[in-house]
Design a protein around this motif. Structure first.
Motif, PDB file in Angstrom:
ATOM      1  N   LYS A  81       0.832  -1.201   0.000  1.00  0.00           N
ATOM      2  CA  LYS A  81       0.000   0.000   0.000  1.00  0.00           C
ATOM      3  C   LYS A  81       0.867   1.253   0.000  1.00  0.00           C
ATOM      4  O   LYS A  81       0.486   2.278  -0.573  1.00  0.00           O
ATOM      5  N   HIS A  85       0.318   4.353  -2.525  1.00  0.00           N
ATOM      6  CA  HIS A  85       0.082   5.745  -2.121  1.00  0.00           C
ATOM      7  C   HIS A  85       1.155   6.678  -2.674  1.00  0.00           C
ATOM      8  O   HIS A  85       0.861   7.810  -3.079  1.00  0.00           O
ATOM      9  N   HIS A  88       0.385   7.454  -6.215  1.00  0.00           N
ATOM     10  CA  HIS A  88      -0.862   8.185  -6.412  1.00  0.00           C
ATOM     11  C   HIS A  88      -0.841   9.584  -5.797  1.00  0.00           C
ATOM     12  O   HIS A  88      -1.477  10.496  -6.325  1.00  0.00           O
ATOM     13  N   ASP A  89      -0.119   9.747  -4.696  1.00  0.00           N
ATOM     14  CA  ASP A  89      -0.205  10.993  -3.936  1.00  0.00           C
ATOM     15  C   ASP A  89       0.962  11.951  -4.146  1.00  0.00           C
ATOM     16  O   ASP A  89       0.900  13.095  -3.717  1.00  0.00           O
TER      17      ASP A  89
END
Length: 264
Positions: A81, A85, A88-89
């Motif tokens: 994860k 993240h 994506h972030d």
């Protein structure tokens, strides 16, 4: 007859000039955001930090992060994860992907079942969310005595040949260039057998080994010689100077440049 420039106009011109200069400075000092994804071959001796300090000492402006975990393969990384993240972030300019050396020694069935699907997922996320990022594979080096668990690769040269072939296959499949750290490492070890690149486990890098990796990364990513870079408190300064010179020569070879191509 020249018109006189009013004080107000002069002030406006000064502000405009200041804005242009500030914009130019900000453009020239753009920070390059670099992400390393891998296992202990990446995080040992905090190699990403060594790389960052080498690059800064050469005048680069950058920010380096890493997502790493011991013994992790591409397959295991693809399930994290934390990686999801990060992709994506945050925005990245360069992403370096390092897998397990032993994965490259497996048969094609394992590649098809685990490695390819994992990279399909990871590179798919990168393509979707990090369109501007330059992606590299990081070729690892052979164990000092080869892989004792596999007779076929029980010497360093045969192991390196298999690892290099594995990364070459990935390059051709995904059109992603490879930073040939393993090739440079082995060449340096053969040229200077007295060099201490390995820890006692004959696998992981010593501080000097990680420094060699960081210098190789610098040349590959920035296309410049690491000569004159910060020696980053390396114990043997003669060794660091020798590593810098060696990397500069290796970077200029046709083999190094061959791996940096997206495909043959």
């Amino acid at each position: 007859m020249h018109k006189r420039i009013s004080g107000r106009t002069s002030s406006h011109l000064f502000v405009l000039l200041l804005v242009v200069l500030c914009f130019s400075c900000s453009q020239s000092k753009k920070t390059t955001h670099i992400l390393f994804v891998g296992n202990s071959y990446t995080y040992r001796n905090n190699m990403p930090k060594l790389f960052e300090e080498i690059a800064r000492s050469k005048g680069e402006q950058l920010s380096v992060s890493h997502i790493t975990r011991g013994k992790y393969t591409f397959y295991l990384q693809s399930k994290r994860k934390k990686l999801y993240h990060a992709l994506h972030d945050q925005e990245w300019d360069v992403i370096v992907l390092q897998g397990s050396s032993r994965d490259m020694l497996r048969d094609s069935a394992r590649f098809k079942k685990r490695t390819y699907p994992a990279l399909d997922k990871m590179l798919g996320m990168i393509q979707k969310n990090q369109k501007a990022a330059k992606v590299y594979f990081y070729m690892t080096w052979p164990y000092r005595k080869g892989d004792p668990k596999t007779k076929q690769f029980s010497d360093p040269d045969s192991m390196l040949e298999a690892v290099a072939a594995g990364y070459s296959n990935l390059r051709d499949r995904y059109k992603v260039p490879v930073i040939p750290v393993g090739k440079v490492w082995r060449s340096y070890h053969v040229t200077y057998p007295e060099a201490n690149l390995y820890l006692r486990d004959n696998s992981h890098p010593s501080y000097e080994g990680s420094y060699l990796v960081a210098c190789t990364m610098y040349s590959a990513i920035y296309g410049k010689s690491p000569e004159g870079a910060d020696q980053v408190a390396i114990l043997n300064q003669n060794e660091s100077t020798r590593i810098q010179r060696f990397i500069n020569k290796q970077y200029r070879t046709s083999e190094f440049q061959f791996y940096l191509k997206d495909s043959i």
